[in-house]
Write a protein that holds these residues in place. Structure first.
Motif, short mmCIF file in Angstrom:
data_model
loop_
_atom_site.label_atom_id
_atom_site.label_comp_id
_atom_site.label_asym_id
_atom_site.label_seq_id
_atom_site.Cartn_x
_atom_site.Cartn_y
_atom_site.Cartn_z
N LEU A 1 -1.38 3.64 2.48
CA LEU A 1 -1.07 4.04 3.84
C LEU A 1 -2.33 3.93 4.67
CD1 LEU A 1 0.68 5.45 6.06
CD2 LEU A 1 -0.09 7.64 5.08
N VAL A 2 -2.27 3.17 5.76
CA VAL A 2 -3.41 2.99 6.66
C VAL A 2 -3.15 3.81 7.92
CG1 VAL A 2 -4.83 1.36 7.96
CG2 VAL A 2 -3.83 0.68 5.75
N LEU A 3 -3.93 4.85 8.13
CA LEU A 3 -3.77 5.71 9.30
C LEU A 3 -4.64 5.18 10.44
CD1 LEU A 3 -3.89 9.21 7.56
CD2 LEU A 3 -1.89 7.89 8.25
N GLY A 4 -3.99 4.75 11.52
CA GLY A 4 -4.70 4.12 12.64
C GLY A 4 -4.78 2.64 12.45
N GLY A 5 -3.66 2.00 12.14
CA GLY A 5 -3.64 0.61 11.74
C GLY A 5 -4.01 -0.41 12.80
N ASP B 1 -0.47 5.38 -3.44
CA ASP B 1 -1.58 5.35 -4.38
C ASP B 1 -2.92 5.57 -3.68
OD1 ASP B 1 -0.22 4.58 -6.94
OD2 ASP B 1 0.40 2.89 -5.70
N GLY B 2 -2.98 5.19 -2.41
CA GLY B 2 -4.20 5.37 -1.64
C GLY B 2 -3.89 5.60 -0.18
N VAL B 3 -4.75 6.36 0.49
CA VAL B 3 -4.63 6.59 1.94
C VAL B 3 -5.96 6.23 2.57
CG1 VAL B 3 -4.25 8.25 3.78
CG2 VAL B 3 -2.92 8.41 1.67
N TYR B 4 -5.89 5.40 3.59
CA TYR B 4 -7.07 4.90 4.33
C TYR B 4 -7.06 5.58 5.69
CZ TYR B 4 -10.28 1.09 5.77
OH TYR B 4 -11.35 0.37 6.19
N VAL C 1 0.41 13.12 1.32
CA VAL C 1 1.26 11.96 0.99
C VAL C 1 0.64 11.07 -0.08
CG1 VAL C 1 2.40 11.96 3.24
CG2 VAL C 1 0.33 10.59 2.90
N VAL C 2 -0.49 11.47 -0.65
CA VAL C 2 -1.11 10.67 -1.70
C VAL C 2 -0.58 11.13 -3.06
CG1 VAL C 2 -3.14 12.13 -2.11
CG2 VAL C 2 -3.29 9.65 -2.46
N LYS C 3 -0.38 10.18 -3.95
CA LYS C 3 0.12 10.50 -5.29
C LYS C 3 -0.93 11.28 -6.07
CE LYS C 3 2.99 6.33 -5.83
NZ LYS C 3 3.15 5.07 -6.61
N GLU C 4 -0.49 11.99 -7.08
CA GLU C 4 -1.42 12.66 -7.98
C GLU C 4 -2.30 11.60 -8.65
OE1 GLU C 4 -1.42 15.65 -11.85
OE2 GLU C 4 0.46 15.19 -10.80
N GLY C 5 -3.60 11.79 -8.57
CA GLY C 5 -4.53 10.80 -9.11
C GLY C 5 -4.93 9.75 -8.10
N GLY C 6 -4.25 9.71 -6.94
CA GLY C 6 -4.61 8.77 -5.88
C GLY C 6 -5.79 9.29 -5.07
N LYS C 7 -6.29 8.45 -4.15
CA LYS C 7 -7.46 8.83 -3.37
C LYS C 7 -7.20 8.69 -1.87
CE LYS C 7 -11.34 8.03 -6.51
NZ LYS C 7 -12.67 7.39 -6.65
N VAL C 8 -7.78 9.62 -1.11
CA VAL C 8 -7.84 9.51 0.34
C VAL C 8 -9.29 9.21 0.69
CG1 VAL C 8 -7.56 10.68 2.55
CG2 VAL C 8 -5.97 11.17 0.67
N VAL C 9 -9.51 8.09 1.38
CA VAL C 9 -10.86 7.72 1.80
C VAL C 9 -10.88 7.72 3.32
CG1 VAL C 9 -12.69 6.00 1.71
CG2 VAL C 9 -11.19 6.30 -0.27
N GLN D 1 -13.49 1.47 -3.01
CA GLN D 1 -13.89 2.84 -3.32
C GLN D 1 -12.69 3.69 -3.69
OE1 GLN D 1 -17.08 4.38 -0.90
NE2 GLN D 1 -16.24 6.44 -0.91
N ALA D 2 -11.53 3.35 -3.13
CA ALA D 2 -10.30 4.06 -3.46
C ALA D 2 -9.72 3.60 -4.79
CB ALA D 2 -9.27 3.87 -2.35
N GLU D 3 -10.42 2.68 -5.48
CA GLU D 3 -9.97 2.12 -6.75
C GLU D 3 -8.61 1.47 -6.62
OE1 GLU D 3 -10.25 5.33 -9.56
OE2 GLU D 3 -12.43 5.39 -9.48
N PHE D 4 -8.45 0.78 -5.49
CA PHE D 4 -7.18 0.11 -5.20
C PHE D 4 -7.09 -1.17 -6.01
CE2 PHE D 4 -4.01 -1.99 -2.45
CZ PHE D 4 -3.10 -0.95 -2.35
#
Length: 314
Positions: free
Chosen positions: A166-170, A227-230, A242-250, A156-159
């Motif tokens: 970046l995985v928050l709560g790994g 590029d993506g934040v989880y 901390v997400v790049k421009e055009g990146g996604k936070v899911v 969904q984050a188009e990874f």
């Protein structure tokens, strides 16, 4: 078959899991519809979502699942077992096949009344896949809901290959799989994950290039953007920094625009897609080795525990 009975752990009401669950030796074996398979349960897994299911309608004015017309009879989502009966329209499986899956296709809206903490469970064939040959039933049962969530959030984050995440709560059950899936399935160029001090080495062993100790460091100080934040801990606002421009936070915690909120639709096709990575050992289940002895006691504490992985019991 419906006249037979089986041992199960039904919920007699909604509320705290320790207060409403009981062991029952006389629950009917589920009926099998045309598109369903009946599975003899060998192993089932517990995660916090199971406890939330018991709490979902404890307040009748604010139910989590407004479409539920009757109370849950047997709880449980994830299962591994052996097919003992198939409906007339079932094409993928035959009696004797070893399968695994998350039986609740759209669990956030309408979980099944008959779950997996029983001798038998029934569900549509499309939510099951053949069990990877190298995995035990307990290992397989620990995977369906968390590994599908891990994979589909990244999708969904188009990874894609060459990107950073970046995985928050790994150290959570889903997130440990997300680290592996990002690295070995999607081909991430860099995986950074946060955890407490005692879990950093585990994250590195799973494929994290950098493990950030959130008790001592601020991940926003990492000198790069992603590029993506989880998000698995409810830190969408920090993730957006901390997400790049055009990146996604899911996020899988709660809807928080402009981040994307993810809700799982269970599908055996995702499990089939991941089978080569599981059979090769590139992606591995992480379950508590003391699950069998801890299973009864930890159910009571599921609402407040942050477990190292799903509890799977055979």
């Amino acid at each position: 078959m419906a006249a037979a009975s089986s041992d199960s752990i039904p919920s007699s009401d909604y509320g705290k899991s320790a207060d409403v669950l009981k062991f029952d030796t006389n629950v009917p074996v589920p009926e099998v519809r045309e598109d369903q398979v009946l599975v003899k349960v060998v192993a089932a897994a517990l995660s916090p979502v199971d406890s939330r299911e018991c709490l979902a309608c404890s307040n009748p004015l604010t139910p989590l699942h407004p479409d539920i017309s009757s109370k849950l009879t047997v709880v449980g989502y994830d299962v591994a077992g052996v097919v003992v009966k198939i409906g007339s329209q079932v094409k993928k499986f035959k009696v004797g096949d070893e399968v695994y899956g998350d039986i609740n296709e759209i669990s956030i809206e309408k979980p099944k009344n008959y779950g997996t903490l029983a001798e038998y469970t029934a569900a549509e064939e499309r939510v099951f896949a053949l069990k990877p040959k190298n995995l035990s039933f307990a290992e397989a049962a620990s995977l369906p809901e968390p590994i599908q969530t891990a994979y589909e959030v990244l999708e969904q984050a188009e990874f894609s290959a060459g990107k950073s995440v970046l995985v928050l709560g790994g150290a959570g059950g889903v997130e440990k799989l997300a680290i592996q899936v990002a690295k070995h399935v999607f081909g991430a160029s860099k995986v950074v994950a946060t955890a407490s001090t005692g879990k950093l080495e585990l994250l590195r062993s799973l494929g994290a290039d950098l493990a950030v100790d959130y008790t001592k460091e601020n991940f926003e100080d990492v000198p790069e953007k992603f590029d993506g934040v989880y998000d698995a801990v409810g830190q969408v606002e920090k993730g957006l920094n901390v997400v790049k421009e055009g990146g996604k936070v899911v996020t899988i915690v709660t809807p928080a625009p402009p981040a994307t909120f993810f809700a799982l639709i269970s599908s055996g096709s995702v499990l089939e897609k991941l089978e080569p990575y599981l059979e090769s050992g590139k992606v591995k289940p992480v379950i508590d080795p003391k699950a069998n002895s801890l299973f009864p006691r930890l159910w009571r504490h599921l609402p407040i525990l942050r477990l190292p992985g799903p509890l799977a019991r055979s």
